[in-house]
Write a protein that holds these residues in place. Structure first.
Motif, PDB file in Angstrom:
ATOM      1  N   THR A 274      -8.458  22.999  -3.132  1.00 33.83           N
ATOM      2  CA  THR A 274      -7.932  22.958  -4.539  1.00 33.83           C
ATOM      3  C   THR A 274      -6.604  21.437  -4.472  1.00 33.83           C
ATOM      4  OG1 THR A 274      -6.260  24.392  -3.877  1.00 33.83           O
ATOM      5  CG2 THR A 274      -8.235  25.464  -5.592  1.00 33.83           C
ATOM      6  N   VAL A 275      -6.374  21.583  -5.725  1.00 32.08           N
ATOM      7  CA  VAL A 275      -5.831  20.064  -5.804  1.00 32.08           C
ATOM      8  C   VAL A 275      -4.577  21.142  -6.930  1.00 32.08           C
ATOM      9  CG1 VAL A 275      -5.022  18.513  -7.329  1.00 32.08           C
ATOM     10  CG2 VAL A 275      -6.792  17.975  -6.363  1.00 32.08           C
ATOM     11  N   VAL A 276      -3.269  21.016  -6.302  1.00 32.28           N
ATOM     12  CA  VAL A 276      -2.129  20.727  -6.468  1.00 32.28           C
ATOM     13  C   VAL A 276      -1.380  19.808  -7.617  1.00 32.28           C
ATOM     14  CG1 VAL A 276      -0.625  22.314  -6.361  1.00 32.28           C
ATOM     15  CG2 VAL A 276      -1.891  22.808  -5.668  1.00 32.28           C
ATOM     16  N   ARG A 277      -0.944  20.081  -8.885  1.00 28.52           N
ATOM     17  CA  ARG A 277       0.192  18.626  -9.437  1.00 28.52           C
ATOM     18  C   ARG A 277       1.200  19.102 -10.246  1.00 28.52           C
ATOM     19  NH1 ARG A 277      -4.411  16.816 -13.637  1.00 28.52           N
ATOM     20  NH2 ARG A 277      -5.892  18.549 -12.680  1.00 28.52           N
ATOM     21  N   PRO A 278       1.975  18.229 -10.049  1.00 26.95           N
ATOM     22  CA  PRO A 278       3.286  19.142 -11.159  1.00 26.95           C
ATOM     23  C   PRO A 278       3.127  19.740 -12.282  1.00 26.95           C
ATOM     24  CG  PRO A 278       2.920  16.508  -9.686  1.00 26.95           C
ATOM     25  CD  PRO A 278       1.616  16.942  -9.946  1.00 26.95           C
ATOM     26  N   GLY A 279       3.584  20.239 -12.762  1.00 28.56           N
ATOM     27  CA  GLY A 279       3.394  21.220 -13.494  1.00 28.56           C
ATOM     28  C   GLY A 279       2.701  22.936 -13.176  1.00 28.56           C
ATOM     29  N   ASP A 280       1.426  22.854 -12.487  1.00 23.83           N
ATOM     30  CA  ASP A 280       1.232  23.925 -12.138  1.00 23.83           C
ATOM     31  C   ASP A 280       2.138  25.017 -11.412  1.00 23.83           C
ATOM     32  OD1 ASP A 280      -1.013  22.544 -12.741  1.00 23.83           O
ATOM     33  OD2 ASP A 280      -2.089  21.550  -9.827  1.00 23.83           O
ATOM     34  N   ALA A 281       1.830  26.356 -11.324  1.00 25.03           N
ATOM     35  CA  ALA A 281       2.785  27.338 -11.163  1.00 25.03           C
ATOM     36  C   ALA A 281       3.059  27.246  -9.842  1.00 25.03           C
ATOM     37  CB  ALA A 281       1.697  28.887 -11.267  1.00 25.03           C
ATOM     38  N   SER A 282       2.023  26.861  -9.026  1.00 23.72           N
ATOM     39  CA  SER A 282       2.390  27.202  -7.127  1.00 23.72           C
ATOM     40  C   SER A 282       2.888  25.776  -7.041  1.00 23.72           C
ATOM     41  CB  SER A 282       1.065  27.305  -7.004  1.00 23.72           C
ATOM     42  OG  SER A 282      -0.322  26.182  -6.830  1.00 23.72           O
TER      43      SER A 282
ATOM     44  N   PRO B 207       5.518  15.543  -4.344  1.00 26.49           N
ATOM     45  CA  PRO B 207       3.885  14.266  -4.506  1.00 26.49           C
ATOM     46  C   PRO B 207       3.984  14.786  -5.539  1.00 26.49           C
ATOM     47  CG  PRO B 207       4.030  16.721  -3.346  1.00 26.49           C
ATOM     48  CD  PRO B 207       4.960  16.275  -2.931  1.00 26.49           C
ATOM     49  N   ALA B 208       2.914  13.605  -5.697  1.00 27.93           N
ATOM     50  CA  ALA B 208       1.962  13.206  -7.200  1.00 27.93           C
ATOM     51  C   ALA B 208       1.012  14.754  -7.025  1.00 27.93           C
ATOM     52  CB  ALA B 208       1.398  11.924  -7.216  1.00 27.93           C
ATOM     53  N   LEU B 209       0.349  14.648  -6.229  1.00 30.10           N
ATOM     54  CA  LEU B 209      -0.690  15.028  -6.159  1.00 30.10           C
ATOM     55  C   LEU B 209      -0.905  16.452  -4.179  1.00 30.10           C
ATOM     56  CD1 LEU B 209      -3.912  12.800  -7.171  1.00 30.10           C
ATOM     57  CD2 LEU B 209      -3.270  14.849  -8.451  1.00 30.10           C
ATOM     58  N   ILE B 210      -1.073  17.502  -3.835  1.00 30.10           N
ATOM     59  CA  ILE B 210      -1.389  18.325  -3.233  1.00 30.10           C
ATOM     60  C   ILE B 210      -2.421  18.958  -3.003  1.00 30.10           C
ATOM     61  CG2 ILE B 210      -0.049  19.564  -1.792  1.00 30.10           C
ATOM     62  CD1 ILE B 210       2.012  19.542  -3.216  1.00 30.10           C
ATOM     63  N   VAL B 211      -3.532  18.154  -1.793  1.00 31.81           N
ATOM     64  CA  VAL B 211      -4.656  18.385  -2.169  1.00 31.81           C
ATOM     65  C   VAL B 211      -4.615  19.580  -1.075  1.00 31.81           C
ATOM     66  CG1 VAL B 211      -6.901  17.262  -1.321  1.00 31.81           C
ATOM     67  CG2 VAL B 211      -5.509  16.065  -2.327  1.00 31.81           C
ATOM     68  N   ARG B 212      -5.409  20.646  -0.991  1.00 31.23           N
ATOM     69  CA  ARG B 212      -5.184  21.684  -0.213  1.00 31.23           C
ATOM     70  C   ARG B 212      -6.644  21.719   0.339  1.00 31.23           C
ATOM     71  NH1 ARG B 212      -4.176  26.960  -0.358  1.00 31.23           N
ATOM     72  NH2 ARG B 212      -2.136  26.922   1.764  1.00 31.23           N
ATOM     73  N   CYS B 213      -6.907  21.300   1.342  1.00 32.70           N
ATOM     74  CA  CYS B 213      -8.144  21.341   2.231  1.00 32.70           C
ATOM     75  C   CYS B 213      -9.266  22.549   2.690  1.00 32.70           C
ATOM     76  CB  CYS B 213      -8.165  20.300   2.941  1.00 32.70           C
ATOM     77  SG  CYS B 213      -8.198  18.289   2.398  1.00 32.70           S
ATOM     78  N   ALA B 214      -9.791  22.602   2.390  1.00 29.95           N
ATOM     79  CA  ALA B 214     -10.627  23.797   3.015  1.00 29.95           C
ATOM     80  C   ALA B 214     -11.524  23.750   3.716  1.00 29.95           C
ATOM     81  CB  ALA B 214     -12.034  24.824   1.470  1.00 29.95           C
TER      82      ALA B 214
ATOM     83  N   CYS C  86       5.983  13.969   0.721  1.00 32.83           N
ATOM     84  CA  CYS C  86       6.282  12.375   0.078  1.00 32.83           C
ATOM     85  C   CYS C  86       6.488  12.302  -1.779  1.00 32.83           C
ATOM     86  CB  CYS C  86       4.937  10.885   0.980  1.00 32.83           C
ATOM     87  SG  CYS C  86       3.511  11.677  -0.342  1.00 32.83           S
ATOM     88  N   ASP C  87       7.289  11.611  -1.621  1.00 36.43           N
ATOM     89  CA  ASP C  87       7.561  11.206  -2.983  1.00 36.43           C
ATOM     90  C   ASP C  87       6.320  10.575  -4.014  1.00 36.43           C
ATOM     91  OD1 ASP C  87      10.278  12.991  -3.832  1.00 36.43           O
ATOM     92  OD2 ASP C  87      11.263  12.080  -2.844  1.00 36.43           O
ATOM     93  N   GLY C  88       6.118  10.695  -4.708  1.00 32.85           N
ATOM     94  CA  GLY C  88       4.777   9.651  -5.815  1.00 32.85           C
ATOM     95  C   GLY C  88       3.872   9.466  -5.106  1.00 32.85           C
ATOM     96  N   GLY C  89       3.095  10.657  -4.029  1.00 33.14           N
ATOM     97  CA  GLY C  89       2.046  10.093  -3.826  1.00 33.14           C
ATOM     98  C   GLY C  89       1.424  11.203  -3.056  1.00 33.14           C
ATOM     99  N   MET C  90       0.737  11.420  -2.418  1.00 31.69           N
ATOM    100  CA  MET C  90      -0.399  12.870  -1.807  1.00 31.69           C
ATOM    101  C   MET C  90      -0.432  13.154  -1.052  1.00 31.69           C
ATOM    102  SD  MET C  90      -4.892  12.508  -1.012  1.00 31.69           S
ATOM    103  CE  MET C  90      -5.242  12.737  -2.899  1.00 31.69           C
ATOM    104  N   VAL C  91      -0.183  14.616  -0.914  1.00 33.36           N
ATOM    105  CA  VAL C  91      -0.238  15.020   0.290  1.00 33.36           C
ATOM    106  C   VAL C  91      -2.134  15.994   0.970  1.00 33.36           C
ATOM    107  CG1 VAL C  91       0.856  17.343   2.029  1.00 33.36           C
ATOM    108  CG2 VAL C  91       2.047  15.654  -0.032  1.00 33.36           C
TER     109      VAL C  91
END
Length: 470
Positions: free
Chosen positions: A25-33, A49-56, A90-95
């Motif tokens: 999944t992708v988690v972004r600012p404004g998402d509940a999680s 971060p701008a995006l958090i990619v939770r890798c399966a 990080c700020d503004g990048g991808m985790v």
């Protein structure tokens, strides 16, 4: 909804394309999680971060790396999220969040385990102890296996079986160009050399293969607490013992403040003490003779050294090291001379918070027998690693604690060669990285970085800068 990044704006369609290619999944600012997903163990680093990619799985990591490269995004890689220096976010990048990747396959006949990079040491110990096997792991069970191993990995088995990185037999890595490579002694041998102590510089490690050893399920382990008045005597006698201890016994001296735990008298709570922690990795009955002298370093306030499950010792300190505090760790490899002991005691008397500590890790044994050129972790000469720990439950006053830790490290380091443990440098500074490696080792690491990450995509780490960048 578009997202602002440090490099520009990502449109909803672009993010949707990323999501469509993932099993995770992708988690972004404004998402509940989002706030839960962006939180890391060390509260000193509050990043957005701008995006958090939770890798399966590995395919998701490939997709995330390709997307980050195409959008020129800053990349942070998260395993257990314990990075003291804040590299897990990080700020503004991808985790690239590997924490959902927790699979492990144990081969008890070959004594090997292949573990996905999102596992913690608690996760991995659970799997390997089912077969009476283990590898050198962290002292706190919530620590991730990946960052710990890639930077070396000092734990209770370090004298019997070496560092975690010494037991790494192979790794799967997603490189900056999206390739998946397997690194071991035969395939990509230079990358394999660099992964064992060179940190997360060379790609995203998605799985690690370790050699396992018979350990437990019961070991002789625990704590012996001595009063401050006996500190010099305890440290001096410990110094005299460490060169003669059997390899199966690993110890740590902690100059700390007594916590309010049931096994300590109430009048001791909040006072400065010296805690001897240790583990004998063989049969508990065989360890009684080895630990006997530890009980006679002074007159103990408390002695809870005895038979316990290996997993119990691996998690014994967990209640004192929960997530959400502000932490700063730094380190120096030292020799515990009389002058060093003087310095340690002076600094112990100035600790600015109850949870700020000085840890003296005993080395030697199997750790010291690995040839310096065999791995990127090459600081094999010292008998003691001193970790200086500043910790506070709140942000208020934390700067003062960090200043104490830095000043302490500089004073203590005078009693060694000036070298540091790369997992505990404290800061993301080039001089700290240089202090973690001899010059020839650093130059070799640069050559590996040039081969696998020439643009320095993976720079949120104790960074080995490639030769073509500034």
């Amino acid at each position: 909804m578009s997202i602002d990044t440090a490099q520009g704006v990502l449109g909803d369609a672009t993010i949707g394309e990323l999501e469509a290619g993932l099993r995770g999944t992708v988690v972004r600012p404004g998402d509940a999680s989002y706030d839960e997903a962006r939180a890391v163990w060390n509260a000193a680093h509050d990043k957005h971060p701008a995006l958090i990619v939770r890798c399966a799985g590995t395919a998701d990591v490939i997709r995330a790396v390709e997307f980050a490269r195409s959008q020129d995004l800053l990349v942070a890689v998260r395993g257990g999220a314990h990075s003291i220096a804040g590299f897990s976010t990080c700020d503004g990048g991808m985790v690239i969040d590997l924490s959902p990747m927790k699979g492990a396959v144990v081969d008890p006949v070959r004594r090997r385990v292949v573990a996905q990079a999102g596992m913690t040491w608690g996760d991995l110990d659970h799997e390997t102890q089912a077969f009476g096997l283990a590898v050198t792991g962290g002292l706190v069970s919530s620590t991730g296996i990946s960052g710990f191993t890639l930077g070396g990995g000092v734990g209770w088995l370090v004298r019997r079986h070496g560092l975690a990185s010494d037991n790494l037999t192979g790794a799967e890595v997603v490189t900056a160009d999206g390739r998946v490579v397997h690194a071991d002694a035969r395939e990509h041998p230079e990358l394999f050399w660099a992964l064992r102590g060179g940190g997360g510089n060379f790609g995203v490690v998605t799985s690690l293969e370790y050699e396992l050893h018979p350990v437990g399920p019961q070991v002789l382990a625990g704590l012996i607490v001595y009063p401050l008045a006996q500190a010099r005597q305890v440290i001096t006698r410990w110094r005299e013992l460490i060169g003669r201890m059997p390899d199966g016994l690993t110890t740590l001296l902690n100059l700390t403040t007594a916590p309010p735990v049931p096994f300590l008298p109430e009048e001791v709570h909040g006072t400065r003490v010296v805690v001897l922690a240790g583990m004998y990795a063989g049969a508990p009955a065989d360890g009684e003779e080895a630990v006997g002298p530890l009980r006679r370093l002074g007159t103990p306030i408390a002695d809870i050294m005895g038979p316990m499950p290996y997993t119990g010792m691996q998690s014994l300190l967990d209640p004192l090291w929960t997530a959400g505090a502000h932490n700063y760790f730094t380190s120096a490899f030292i020799e515990p001379s009389d002058a060093a002991i003087d310095a340690l005691l002076r600094r112990h008397l100035t600790t600015p918070s109850p949870s700020s500590e000085l840890h003296l890790h005993q080395l030697g044994g199997a750790f010291g027998r690995v040839p310096a050129e065999a791995t990127a972790f090459s600081q094999r000469q010292a008998s003691v690693l001193c970790n200086v720990i500043a910790r506070s439950p709140e942000a208020s006053g934390f700067d003062r604690l960090v200043a104490w830790a830095r000043e302490t490290r500089e004073e203590i380091a005078e009693h060694g060669q000036g070298t540091m443990y790369v997992n505990f440098t404290g800061d993301a500074a080039e001089d700290k990285v240089r202090a973690s490696y001899p010059s020839a080792v650093h130059e070799r690491l640069v050559r590996v970085k040039d081969a696998y990450d020439p643009t320095n995509m993976f720079r949120l780490n104790q960074n080995i800068r490639p030769s073509g960048t500034s």
